[in-house]
Design a protein around this motif. Structure first.
Motif, mmCIF file in Angstrom:
data_model
loop_
_atom_site.group_PDB
_atom_site.id
_atom_site.type_symbol
_atom_site.label_atom_id
_atom_site.label_comp_id
_atom_site.label_asym_id
_atom_site.label_seq_id
_atom_site.Cartn_x
_atom_site.Cartn_y
_atom_site.Cartn_z
ATOM 1 N N CYS A 1 51.972 -4.268 26.485
ATOM 2 C CA CYS A 1 52.126 -2.561 26.991
ATOM 3 C C CYS A 1 51.415 -2.212 28.235
ATOM 4 C CB CYS A 1 51.482 -1.853 25.548
ATOM 5 S SG CYS A 1 52.441 -1.953 24.360
ATOM 6 N N TRP B 1 56.951 -0.576 26.070
ATOM 7 C CA TRP B 1 57.240 -0.271 24.807
ATOM 8 C C TRP B 1 58.595 -1.007 24.082
ATOM 9 C CZ3 TRP B 1 61.136 2.688 22.292
ATOM 10 C CH2 TRP B 1 61.925 3.321 23.317
ATOM 11 N N TRP B 2 59.592 -1.148 25.003
ATOM 12 C CA TRP B 2 60.583 -2.045 24.550
ATOM 13 C C TRP B 2 60.256 -3.440 24.165
ATOM 14 C CZ3 TRP B 2 65.296 -0.310 23.094
ATOM 15 C CH2 TRP B 2 65.472 1.139 23.719
ATOM 16 N N ILE C 1 50.812 -7.677 21.583
ATOM 17 C CA ILE C 1 51.377 -6.274 21.821
ATOM 18 C C ILE C 1 50.454 -5.558 23.176
ATOM 19 C CG2 ILE C 1 51.772 -3.990 21.228
ATOM 20 C CD1 ILE C 1 52.691 -5.578 18.515
ATOM 21 N N ALA D 1 57.231 -4.246 23.526
ATOM 22 C CA ALA D 1 56.395 -4.443 22.163
ATOM 23 C C ALA D 1 56.927 -4.164 21.019
ATOM 24 C CB ALA D 1 55.420 -3.200 22.457
ATOM 25 N N LEU D 2 58.243 -3.624 21.009
ATOM 26 C CA LEU D 2 59.230 -3.481 20.035
ATOM 27 C C LEU D 2 59.634 -4.685 19.428
ATOM 28 C CD1 LEU D 2 60.439 -1.608 17.903
ATOM 29 C CD2 LEU D 2 62.445 -1.258 19.514
ATOM 30 N N PHE E 1 54.546 1.060 30.914
ATOM 31 C CA PHE E 1 54.493 1.175 29.337
ATOM 32 C C PHE E 1 55.756 2.046 29.315
ATOM 33 C CE2 PHE E 1 53.855 3.925 25.888
ATOM 34 C CZ PHE E 1 53.838 3.048 24.614
#
Length: 140
Positions: A117, A83-84, A113, A86-87, A78
């Motif tokens: 993550c 998180w990249w 998502i 997921a963005l 994560f």
């Protein structure tokens, strides 16, 4: 009928978002496989890439095999990549939700998502197999 709909949605998915997201996961997998220590992260990225390219008709489930190492791996994943990625899913979902046809695709993007993550301790299975597990009498 369900498989035809999944096939059509997969084609639209591939053309609108699947191939770009697949390339992101494949790149992350290649970079992670450069070092021996991070090969499990690369394999997780490749597993997600296989799901991302053709998601309809398949589901992600949590496995019981996950242990403490999976938890540590998920935290590291994560922070470094999750998180990249997921963005990327959020931005793609916003772009897809602009049209009526894109709304189911955007919803599928948002549903991806959690596995993006936290990929360790998860497995991709066909939706029919999941339905058979949940409703054994109805699928017989």
């Amino acid at each position: 009928m369900r498989s035809l709909l999944s096939f059509i949605l997969n084609i639209i998915w591939f053309l609108t978002a699947g191939w770009t997201l697949f390339l992101g996961y494949a790149l992350a997998g290649i970079l992670a496989c450069l070092l021996i220590v991070t090969i499990p992260f690369g394999l997780a990225s490749f597993r997600i890439a296989g799901f991302i390219i053709w998601p309809f008709g398949r589901e992600v489930i949590t496995t019981r095999r996950a242990g403490a190492l999976s938890g540590i791996g998920n935290i590291l994943w994560f922070v470094i990549a999750g998180w990249w990625l997921a963005l990327g899913h959020v931005l793609t979902a916003v772009a897809q939700a602009v049209t009526i046809i894109g709304i189911p695709l955007a919803w599928a993007n948002v549903k991806m998502i959690p596995v993006t993550c936290f990929p360790f301790g998860r497995e991709v299975v066909p939706s029919s197999q999941l339905r058979a597990r949940m409703y054994p009498v109805a699928s017989a």
